[in-house]
Design a protein around this motif. Structure first.
Motif, PDB file in Angstrom:
ATOM      1  N   ILE A 203      40.843  59.439  29.953  1.00 37.86           N
ATOM      2  CA  ILE A 203      41.722  58.612  30.789  1.00 37.86           C
ATOM      3  C   ILE A 203      40.892  57.692  31.675  1.00 37.86           C
ATOM      4  O   ILE A 203      41.181  56.499  31.827  1.00 37.86           O
ATOM      5  N   ALA A 204      39.826  58.255  32.261  1.00 32.86           N
ATOM      6  CA  ALA A 204      38.937  57.430  33.090  1.00 32.86           C
ATOM      7  C   ALA A 204      38.298  56.322  32.268  1.00 32.86           C
ATOM      8  O   ALA A 204      38.121  55.195  32.743  1.00 32.86           O
ATOM      9  N   GLY A 205      37.939  56.638  31.004  1.00 30.77           N
ATOM     10  CA  GLY A 205      37.376  55.615  30.129  1.00 30.77           C
ATOM     11  C   GLY A 205      38.353  54.493  29.856  1.00 30.77           C
ATOM     12  O   GLY A 205      37.992  53.311  29.856  1.00 30.77           O
ATOM     13  N   GLY A 206      39.623  54.862  29.620  1.00 26.57           N
ATOM     14  CA  GLY A 206      40.641  53.832  29.404  1.00 26.57           C
ATOM     15  C   GLY A 206      40.845  52.962  30.627  1.00 26.57           C
ATOM     16  O   GLY A 206      40.945  51.730  30.529  1.00 26.57           O
ATOM     17  N   ILE A 207      40.897  53.595  31.798  1.00 28.97           N
ATOM     18  CA  ILE A 207      41.044  52.836  33.043  1.00 28.97           C
ATOM     19  C   ILE A 207      39.847  51.924  33.260  1.00 28.97           C
ATOM     20  O   ILE A 207      39.985  50.753  33.650  1.00 28.97           O
ATOM     21  N   SER A 208      38.654  52.447  32.989  1.00 29.92           N
ATOM     22  CA  SER A 208      37.442  51.639  33.162  1.00 29.92           C
ATOM     23  C   SER A 208      37.437  50.441  32.224  1.00 29.92           C
ATOM     24  O   SER A 208      37.089  49.327  32.619  1.00 29.92           O
ATOM     25  N   ALA A 209      37.830  50.669  30.957  1.00 28.05           N
ATOM     26  CA  ALA A 209      37.841  49.569  29.984  1.00 28.05           C
ATOM     27  C   ALA A 209      38.829  48.486  30.390  1.00 28.05           C
ATOM     28  O   ALA A 209      38.513  47.289  30.368  1.00 28.05           O
ATOM     29  N   VAL A 210      40.043  48.901  30.789  1.00 28.21           N
ATOM     30  CA  VAL A 210      41.067  47.926  31.175  1.00 28.21           C
ATOM     31  C   VAL A 210      40.650  47.186  32.437  1.00 28.21           C
ATOM     32  O   VAL A 210      40.790  45.956  32.532  1.00 28.21           O
ATOM     33  N   SER A 211      40.130  47.929  33.409  1.00 28.33           N
ATOM     34  CA  SER A 211      39.711  47.294  34.666  1.00 28.33           C
ATOM     35  C   SER A 211      38.582  46.300  34.434  1.00 28.33           C
ATOM     36  O   SER A 211      38.591  45.190  34.967  1.00 28.33           O
ATOM     37  N   THR A 212      37.610  46.713  33.615  1.00 26.25           N
ATOM     38  CA  THR A 212      36.491  45.814  33.323  1.00 26.25           C
ATOM     39  C   THR A 212      36.967  44.559  32.626  1.00 26.25           C
ATOM     40  O   THR A 212      36.552  43.439  32.952  1.00 26.25           O
ATOM     41  N   TYR A 213      37.862  44.739  31.652  1.00 25.64           N
ATOM     42  CA  TYR A 213      38.376  43.570  30.930  1.00 25.64           C
ATOM     43  C   TYR A 213      39.128  42.634  31.872  1.00 25.64           C
ATOM     44  O   TYR A 213      38.949  41.407  31.820  1.00 25.64           O
ATOM     45  N   ALA A 214      39.966  43.224  32.737  1.00 28.10           N
ATOM     46  CA  ALA A 214      40.753  42.385  33.645  1.00 28.10           C
ATOM     47  C   ALA A 214      39.843  41.607  34.593  1.00 28.10           C
ATOM     48  O   ALA A 214      40.015  40.401  34.794  1.00 28.10           O
ATOM     49  N   VAL A 215      38.848  42.295  35.164  1.00 29.45           N
ATOM     50  CA  VAL A 215      37.949  41.626  36.107  1.00 29.45           C
ATOM     51  C   VAL A 215      37.129  40.553  35.398  1.00 29.45           C
ATOM     52  O   VAL A 215      36.968  39.444  35.905  1.00 29.45           O
ATOM     53  N   GLN A 216      36.613  40.874  34.199  1.00 31.66           N
ATOM     54  CA  GLN A 216      35.807  39.892  33.476  1.00 31.66           C
ATOM     55  C   GLN A 216      36.648  38.699  33.049  1.00 31.66           C
ATOM     56  O   GLN A 216      36.160  37.565  33.037  1.00 31.66           O
ATOM     57  N   THR A 217      37.898  38.956  32.698  1.00 28.81           N
ATOM     58  CA  THR A 217      38.767  37.849  32.300  1.00 28.81           C
ATOM     59  C   THR A 217      39.004  36.898  33.461  1.00 28.81           C
ATOM     60  O   THR A 217      38.952  35.673  33.308  1.00 28.81           O
TER      61      THR A 217
END
Length: 827
Positions: A438-452
């Protein structure tokens, strides 16, 4: 095979929680009542774990030998999944306690998890989706690897001190753990010395070192005058792993060959199958394990894309990723059906095997046979192995995985990604595998959103349509004068191209950027009358962004006096979102029903069928005429080219609506006298010729054309045939196909001339042309007539050269402005 046993001992004793132990008579009651420790329901827990490891390895070795594309694969139980085994055990124990029902359920889950992993592997390979495993975010995988490393470090310490890890237990058992520290530090020093020019000089240093730990430990006991029995009583050795063996006997006590032979075939040999009872399985516990099962399957996918290409490079062999995925599917399904754990093709062991000359099916089966022998005698051998060997191996592997996750990646990830790897590792160690996923999913989504938001601006660029023209190139001269005018021509069209994913996080940035663009354009140049927003490069739009875009059109009209907005979806399927954005953009507040209806007809009927997007930029013919109406408000088109046509028509309509009426083509079912057809044909030819061309030359040229009629399905010419004529399409529809490129075609519109380049240049036909309409009327200029015209009236014949030059100039400009494959603007 001996390396399998060396690896199998430390990991085999780690499948079950250290607190789920075999209890002696003296500690039985306390073990049952303390809430932390529990009695393992059968004797020989460690022997069971070692045999589980070896059995999975054997099944994998046999499967890979016959199904892998490599000639020398070596299988190994998927040791990285050991933490998942313990998590599954904890889930089952929490539901059912420590009894036989728990063990039966757990062994069933081990087999089920292997089948599930195997099915996933097989389907990915069968459907040729091998590349999908590369889409997992790298920093999430690295975080999982670091977390697995910490878990294996913890397991290594527990295996060494033979008790659950805590500060008190570690301090009280420091004499056991200090031996592991000594061997681990010594190995790290040797590895450091072994490095030369960034590469190890002796690749086998670590395996040989681990093999030497056991004899070195016995040598140390001898030099210290410590008996083996005293060392065993102090906890330095694993207890006797045979179920019925007297645990008080020393591991090195003598026994006869007969008793050893009898010991091989005792009842505990079949424990991994005997304990599974389908009538004694806790199905609620099975359901509780499903999330962990899914996480285990996802984590299992990490190894194949790393091991397979690396082994192919090391052995100079070709790797078929899909075939290897299917091979892993077979090996895991077979292992699971037999009650075994997950397995994979191990990179290190396979390379060592290949460099040792191992190759072929016979050799692979021999490895499986020797491992099968170890399946029988392995637990007996393990009783003579000191705990420090297993603890050092686990500690070394765990530290390597942890450093691979957090040290080797330092500086290779962005700050947010690197923080994510630490987050995943800490969560996995503290809260378990499911929480880590779950933490990995949150990290991936958060990273993508911030990078976008930070790196990919939602607006790719903007420009006027002065050079960005539509593919409608054969307008009448008066229309072209309007479009080329500085004050009310294409300079009044502003194109804004969007890109990437549009979501709630970058909508504020989009609104602010559009305000800045429109403010700058209004202050510095001619105020735009038509705004085109191109969504061709947009990958996705969430509902929040779609609603914000629908409100944006009203704000632009109110604040910047944009009279007309055209939204190009970039696809015949509409905008890339579930929200009905097209209807929202067309639904204007304050518009009458008639105005809405006209607007929708203008968008859907006038332009819905004129071109496929793949050929729109290559069109040279006239597009269907617009439905004449009020060119204000919002419009939706399938492509940027459609949007440009609508915008150009709006500018023309604003100056002189009759010019658009003059562009109206002959309807497919409209019957006109031949003389009227010739008048329309002459008009089309005049629009193609330069403005300064003599009308008499144009009339002479057109007089050489002869009228021909074709029916639906008939072929005008075939690709590579001689160019013996040029044709002017007056009525109906044609399609030009490239025969050697599947699916590449171009629709020819009314008012277009085709074949003129081949007629002038003398080259062969570059495409095949067929009829689409029930009736197609063309005017044809044959080669014989054209050559006669060159000799007798070269000024009239030269018009064909000028038509070719004009067409080629328009086409080159059009394609250079927008790269077709990516639909990019020349920003």
């Amino acid at each position: 095979a001996m390396f399998h046993l060396m690896i199998g001992i430390p990991f085999g004793v780690s499948y079950f929680p250290i607190g789920w132990r075999e209890a002696s008579a003296a500690e039985s009651e306390q073990a049952l009542d303390d809430g932390i420790h529990g009695l393992f329901p059968v004797a020989g827990k460690d022997a069971l774990g070692i045999r589980m490891f070896l059995f999975s390895t054997i099944i994998g070795q046999i499967a890979f030998t016959f199904t892998s594309g490599f000639t020398n694969p070596i299988s190994l139980q998927m040791i990285e999944n050991v933490p998942f085994c313990q998590v599954l055990a904890q889930i089952v124990i929490a539901r059912e306690g420590y009894g036989m029902r728990s063990l039966s359920t757990l062994m069933f889950m081990f087999g089920l998890s292997s089948v599930f992993v195997g099915v996933v592997f097989f389907l990915l390979g069968k459907m040729e989706l091998g590349r999908i495993i590369y889409f997992f975010p790298t920093h999430v995988l690295v975080g999982c690897i670091a977390g697995i490393g910490l878990f294996i470090i913890k397991t290594g310490i527990e295996v060494t001190i033979d008790t659950p890890l805590s500060m008190d237990s570690l301090i009280s058992s420091m004499d056991l753990f200090s031996v592991v520290i000594f061997f681990e530090v010594s190995l790290r020093i040797l590895e450091r010395i072994n490095i030369k020019d960034g590469k190890p000089r002796f690749a086998l240093l670590s395996p040989i070192y681990f093999c030497m730990i056991t004899p070195l430990f016995y040598l140390a006991l001898r030099l210290s005058n410590i008996s083996v029995i005293d060392a065993e009583n102090a906890g330095y050795f694993f207890p006797q792993l045979d179920a019925d063996e007297d645990s008080s006997s020393p591991p090195l006590s003598s026994s006869t060959m007969a008793s050893a032979f009898v010991a091989l075939f005792k009842e505990d040999l079949l424990d991994m199958w005997r304990v599974v009872d389908l009538n004694n399985i806790s199905w609620p516990a099975v359901l509780d394990c499903i999330p962990t099962l899914i996480a285990l399957s996802m984590f299992s996918l990490i190894h194949v894309p790393i091991n397979i290409p690396a082994f192919a490079i090391s052995t100079n062999q070709e790797a078929d990723m899909n075939r290897e995925l299917m091979a892993h599917g077979y090996s895991n399904v077979f292992s699971g059906l037999c009650g075994g754990l997950q397995n994979y093709m191990a990179y290190t062991q396979s390379v060592l095997y290949a460099r040792s000359g191992g190759t072929g099916k016979v050799s692979g089966i021999a490895v499986a046979f020797v491992t099968s022998v170890l399946f029988l005698v392995g637990p007996m051998i393990a009783s003579y192995i000191p705990r420090c060997m297993a603890g050092t191996l686990l500690l070394h592997v765990g530290i390597d995985l942890f450093l691979e996750g957090v040290l080797d990646t330092f500086g290779k990830f962005e700050s947010l990604e690197y923080v994510g790897t630490w987050l995943i590792a800490i969560v996995m160690t503290t809260y378990g595998m499911n929480a880590a996923m779950i933490a990995g999913g949150i990290s991936a989504v958060s990273t993508y959103a911030v990078q976008t938001v930070a790196y990919l601006h939602p607006i790719r660029g903007q420009m006027t349509a002065v050079t960005l023209r539509s593919s409608k190139t054969n307008r009448n001269h008066q229309s072209n004068l309007i479009l080329d005018h500085h004050d009310f021509g294409r300079s009044r069209i502003l194109v804004i191209q969007l890109q990437g994913h549009l979501f709630f996080g970058n909508m504020a940035q989009l609104n602010q950027s559009i305000d800045e663009i429109l403010t700058a354009v209004r202050d510095d140049s001619v105020e735009p009358l038509v705004l085109i927003m191109d969504f061709s490069l947009v990958l996705g739009i969430d509902s929040s962004a779609a609603q914000a875009i629908s409100k944006l059109k009203k704000r632009m009209r109110k604040k910047f006096n944009i009279q007309m907005c055209v939204f190009a979806s970039g696809s015949s399927d509409g905008f890339p979102c579930a929200y009905d954005l097209s209807s929202e953009l067309l639904n204007e507040l304050g518009s009458s029903s008639l105005e809405k209806s006209n607007r929708e007809i203008h968008t859907e009927l006038s332009y819905g069928d004129f071109f496929n997007e793949q050929t729109a930029l290559l069109s040279k013919g006239q597009l269907p005429a617009c439905t004449l109406g009020n060119y204000t408000g919002s419009h939706v088109s399938q492509s940027l080219d459609m949007a440009l046509v609508i915008a150009e028509n709006a500018l023309i309509y604003k100056q002189d609506p009759t010019l658009l009426e003059a562009d109206t083509d002959i309807a497919e079912h409209e019957d006109l006298p031949v003389e009227k057809e010739r008048e329309v044909g002459l008009k089309y030819l005049c629009e193609m010729c330069p403005v300064e061309a003599d009308i008499e030359d144009i009339e002479i040229l057109f007089s050489m054309f002869e009228r021909q009629v074709y029916r639906k399905g008939e072929t005008l010419w075939l690709q590579a045939s001689p160019s013996d004529s040029a044709m002017l399409l007056l009525k109906g529809g044609l399609v030009a196909n490239l025969e050697n490129e599947a699916g590449t075609y171009e629709t020819v519109q009314v008012g277009s001339m085709i074949g003129e380049l081949g007629l002038v240049q003398g080259s062969a036909r570059m495409s095949s042309v067929r009829c689409l309409s029930d009736e197609v009327v063309v005017f044809r200029l044959s080669r014989d007539v054209f050559e006669h015209l060159i000799e007798n009236n070269p000024s009239a014949a030269r018009l064909m050269d000028l038509i070719c030059i004009t067409y080629l100039a328009n086409r080159v400009q059009h394609v250079s402005n927008r790269i077709f494959e990516t639909r990019c603007l020349p920003i």
